[in-house]
Design a protein around this motif. Structure first.
Motif, PDB file in Angstrom:
ATOM      1  N   UNK A 211       0.653  -1.333  -0.207  1.00  0.00           N
ATOM      2  CA  UNK A 211       0.145  -0.118   0.174  1.00  0.00           C
ATOM      3  C   UNK A 211       0.922   1.416  -0.017  1.00  0.00           C
ATOM      4  N   UNK A 212       2.023   1.288   0.226  1.00  0.00           N
ATOM      5  CA  UNK A 212       2.982   2.434   0.378  1.00  0.00           C
ATOM      6  C   UNK A 212       3.226   3.022  -0.828  1.00  0.00           C
ATOM      7  N   UNK A 213       3.097   2.411  -2.135  1.00  0.00           N
ATOM      8  CA  UNK A 213       2.970   2.968  -3.437  1.00  0.00           C
ATOM      9  C   UNK A 213       1.771   3.638  -3.907  1.00  0.00           C
ATOM     10  N   UNK A 214       0.617   3.320  -3.226  1.00  0.00           N
ATOM     11  CA  UNK A 214      -0.553   4.017  -3.631  1.00  0.00           C
ATOM     12  C   UNK A 214      -0.634   5.387  -3.246  1.00  0.00           C
ATOM     13  N   UNK A 215       0.239   5.917  -2.606  1.00  0.00           N
ATOM     14  CA  UNK A 215       0.051   7.305  -1.930  1.00  0.00           C
ATOM     15  C   UNK A 215      -0.829   7.850  -0.891  1.00  0.00           C
ATOM     16  N   UNK A 216      -1.334   6.649  -0.408  1.00  0.00           N
ATOM     17  CA  UNK A 216      -2.282   6.866   0.560  1.00  0.00           C
ATOM     18  C   UNK A 216      -1.678   7.411   1.851  1.00  0.00           C
ATOM     19  N   UNK A 217      -0.386   6.891   2.077  1.00  0.00           N
ATOM     20  CA  UNK A 217       0.492   7.229   3.234  1.00  0.00           C
ATOM     21  C   UNK A 217       1.056   8.697   2.864  1.00  0.00           C
ATOM     22  N   UNK A 218       1.018   9.781   3.826  1.00  0.00           N
ATOM     23  CA  UNK A 218       1.692  10.909   3.385  1.00  0.00           C
ATOM     24  C   UNK A 218       2.726  11.312   4.390  1.00  0.00           C
ATOM     25  N   UNK A 219       3.776  12.005   3.764  1.00  0.00           N
ATOM     26  CA  UNK A 219       4.711  12.252   4.873  1.00  0.00           C
ATOM     27  C   UNK A 219       4.482  13.191   5.956  1.00  0.00           C
ATOM     28  N   UNK A 220       4.778  12.735   7.285  1.00  0.00           N
ATOM     29  CA  UNK A 220       4.720  13.923   8.259  1.00  0.00           C
ATOM     30  C   UNK A 220       3.328  13.819   8.826  1.00  0.00           C
ATOM     31  N   UNK A 221       2.496  12.817   8.440  1.00  0.00           N
ATOM     32  CA  UNK A 221       0.952  12.510   8.808  1.00  0.00           C
ATOM     33  C   UNK A 221       0.727  11.285   9.409  1.00  0.00           C
ATOM     34  N   UNK A 247       9.699   9.429   5.945  1.00  0.00           N
ATOM     35  CA  UNK A 247       9.033  10.591   5.332  1.00  0.00           C
ATOM     36  C   UNK A 247      10.053  10.649   3.803  1.00  0.00           C
ATOM     37  N   UNK A 248      11.155  10.475   3.699  1.00  0.00           N
ATOM     38  CA  UNK A 248      11.993  10.524   2.547  1.00  0.00           C
ATOM     39  C   UNK A 248      11.255   9.751   1.524  1.00  0.00           C
ATOM     40  N   UNK A 249      10.828   8.421   1.711  1.00  0.00           N
ATOM     41  CA  UNK A 249      10.315   7.391   0.750  1.00  0.00           C
ATOM     42  C   UNK A 249       8.956   8.030   0.419  1.00  0.00           C
ATOM     43  N   UNK A 250       8.209   8.533   1.279  1.00  0.00           N
ATOM     44  CA  UNK A 250       6.727   8.752   1.095  1.00  0.00           C
ATOM     45  C   UNK A 250       6.722  10.098   0.292  1.00  0.00           C
ATOM     46  N   UNK A 251       7.761  10.946   0.601  1.00  0.00           N
ATOM     47  CA  UNK A 251       7.894  12.118  -0.170  1.00  0.00           C
ATOM     48  C   UNK A 251       8.005  11.925  -1.880  1.00  0.00           C
ATOM     49  N   UNK A 252       9.036  10.949  -1.778  1.00  0.00           N
ATOM     50  CA  UNK A 252       9.461  10.298  -3.379  1.00  0.00           C
ATOM     51  C   UNK A 252       8.031   9.801  -3.929  1.00  0.00           C
ATOM     52  N   UNK A 253       7.531   8.867  -3.090  1.00  0.00           N
ATOM     53  CA  UNK A 253       6.352   8.379  -3.793  1.00  0.00           C
ATOM     54  C   UNK A 253       5.376   9.411  -4.285  1.00  0.00           C
ATOM     55  N   UNK A 254       5.239  10.440  -3.371  1.00  0.00           N
ATOM     56  CA  UNK A 254       4.403  11.459  -3.788  1.00  0.00           C
ATOM     57  C   UNK A 254       4.734  12.112  -5.039  1.00  0.00           C
ATOM     58  N   UNK A 255       6.074  12.261  -5.209  1.00  0.00           N
ATOM     59  CA  UNK A 255       6.411  12.719  -6.709  1.00  0.00           C
ATOM     60  C   UNK A 255       6.244  11.818  -7.847  1.00  0.00           C
ATOM     61  N   UNK A 318      15.667   7.779  -6.676  1.00  0.00           N
ATOM     62  CA  UNK A 318      17.232   7.961  -6.312  1.00  0.00           C
ATOM     63  C   UNK A 318      17.958   6.503  -5.719  1.00  0.00           C
ATOM     64  N   UNK A 319      18.278   6.864  -4.316  1.00  0.00           N
ATOM     65  CA  UNK A 319      18.922   5.893  -3.966  1.00  0.00           C
ATOM     66  C   UNK A 319      18.042   5.273  -2.895  1.00  0.00           C
ATOM     67  N   UNK A 320      16.875   5.470  -2.850  1.00  0.00           N
ATOM     68  CA  UNK A 320      16.057   5.081  -1.565  1.00  0.00           C
ATOM     69  C   UNK A 320      15.783   3.619  -1.936  1.00  0.00           C
TER      70      UNK A 320
END
Length: 336
Positions: A211-221, A247-255, A318-320
């Motif tokens: 589910x992490x790649x669906x975008x439903x998990x948001x950085x900092x939330x 947060x770094x991975x979730x930010x990248x997913x959002x991008x 990137x290197x994540x």
């Protein structure tokens, strides 16, 4: 629905496989589970994956009930053996001849079928000689209880050794079932090249990173209520949080969202199409707790990501992504 050959065999399976690891017999009611299976069939999915350990054998029963009345020859049914089942006694786990012979009969009974298309070693068993395991597989195949054999989460050396024994025994080791997605790429350095050489396909689980790649998990939330990351009872919550919810991975997913939007597909479909872009992947396993989920995810079949899109995804991440091949491993000792 598109189909691909499984390993170096003549067996075709659907690009999307319906799996019932975390749902049937545990997280969703049987009626909903049956509706999900029928939604998969309606979407053209012909391949179904389960295991005796899922919900301590109940998942196999639920899947078997849901498939009743379907033409057996039109389906590919996969199951697995290794983890503790039943009362979890001293011989209720592993890949010993005793456990495997008893387990295949139980699985066939629960699934309501005379054979499975693929019987898989759910993990490598360091406590049983590989020769014993492969001989049991060969006898199961010769008895007509399984057509092909596969493994799950085995490393390159283990695959090579098992393939050699299978060839000597006259049976076909055609698949490996690893975790694989944009953020978890540990099979790419060793497992995939070895598999290509040996004629073994990957049946990948967790293509959307649970589910992490669906975008439903948001950085900092906080994680959404009712999501898998909150399910402490068998939902893999700890694994999701430790592996993906940073947060770094979730930010990248959002991008990645603009890429999916440009292609006119969902984030989940982008993630599934990404694993299917690897030519050693035969199928992506997806589950569902609602029928509409499986219908949507099945639309990733046939989606082609060109080299430009794949490069953009790599640039965003990137290197994540985790790439350490040593993280492809089975438990050192049997679980009880």
């Amino acid at each position: 629905m598109e189909h691909r050959y499984l390993g170096n065999s003549g067996l075709k399976i659907s690009e999307i496989t319906y799996g019932n690891w975390l749902t049937h017999g545990s997280q969703v009611e049987n009626d909903t589970a049956s509706k999900c299976v029928h939604a998969a069939l309606d979407a053209g999915i012909s391949t179904f994956d389960t295991a005796d350990v899922y919900a301590n054998t109940v998942a196999e029963q639920v899947l078997g009930d849901a498939l009743k009345g379907q033409r057996r020859e039109s389906l590919e049914i996969f199951t697995k053996v290794y983890f503790p089942t039943g009362p979890k006694g001293h011989n209720d786990t592993g890949l010993s001849r005793k456990h495997m012979m008893e387990s295949i009969d139980g699985s066939l009974r629960r699934l309501g079928t005379d054979y499975v298309d693929l019987y898989q070693a759910h993990r490598y068993d360091y406590e049983t000689p590989l020769e014993e395991t492969m001989q049991a597989f060969a006898d199961i195949v010769r008895a007509g209880k399984a057509l092909y054999i596969g493994v799950s989460e085995w490393n390159a050396d283990q695959l090579r050794a098992a393939h050699h024994l299978a060839k000597d025994l006259g049976i076909q080791l055609v698949s490996n079932q690893p975790q694989y997605n944009m953020l978890w790429r540990v099979i790419e350095e060793r497992v995939v090249p070895t598999s290509k050489e040996l004629g073994i396909s990957q049946i990948v689980w967790s293509p959307i990173a649970q589910g992490a790649l669906t975008g439903k998990y948001k950085p900092g939330q906080p994680v959404p209520a009712g999501s898998r990351a909150t399910d402490e009872d068998g939902g893999g919550a700890e694994s999701i949080r430790s592996r993906y919810l940073h947060d770094d991975k979730l930010t990248a997913v959002a991008n990645l969202e603009p890429i999916a939007a440009e292609l006119g597909i969902t984030m989940a479909q982008l993630a599934i199409a990404w694993v299917l872009a690897n030519d050693n992947v035969a199928t992506a396993l997806v589950g569902a707790s609602r029928p509409e989920q499986i219908a949507s995810n099945a639309e990733a079949a046939g989606v082609t990501l060109d080299t430009g899109v794949l490069s953009r995804i790599d640039d965003v991440l990137g290197d994540l992504p985790e790439t350490d091949p040593n993280k492809t491993q089975s438990p050192a000792t049997r679980l009880t």
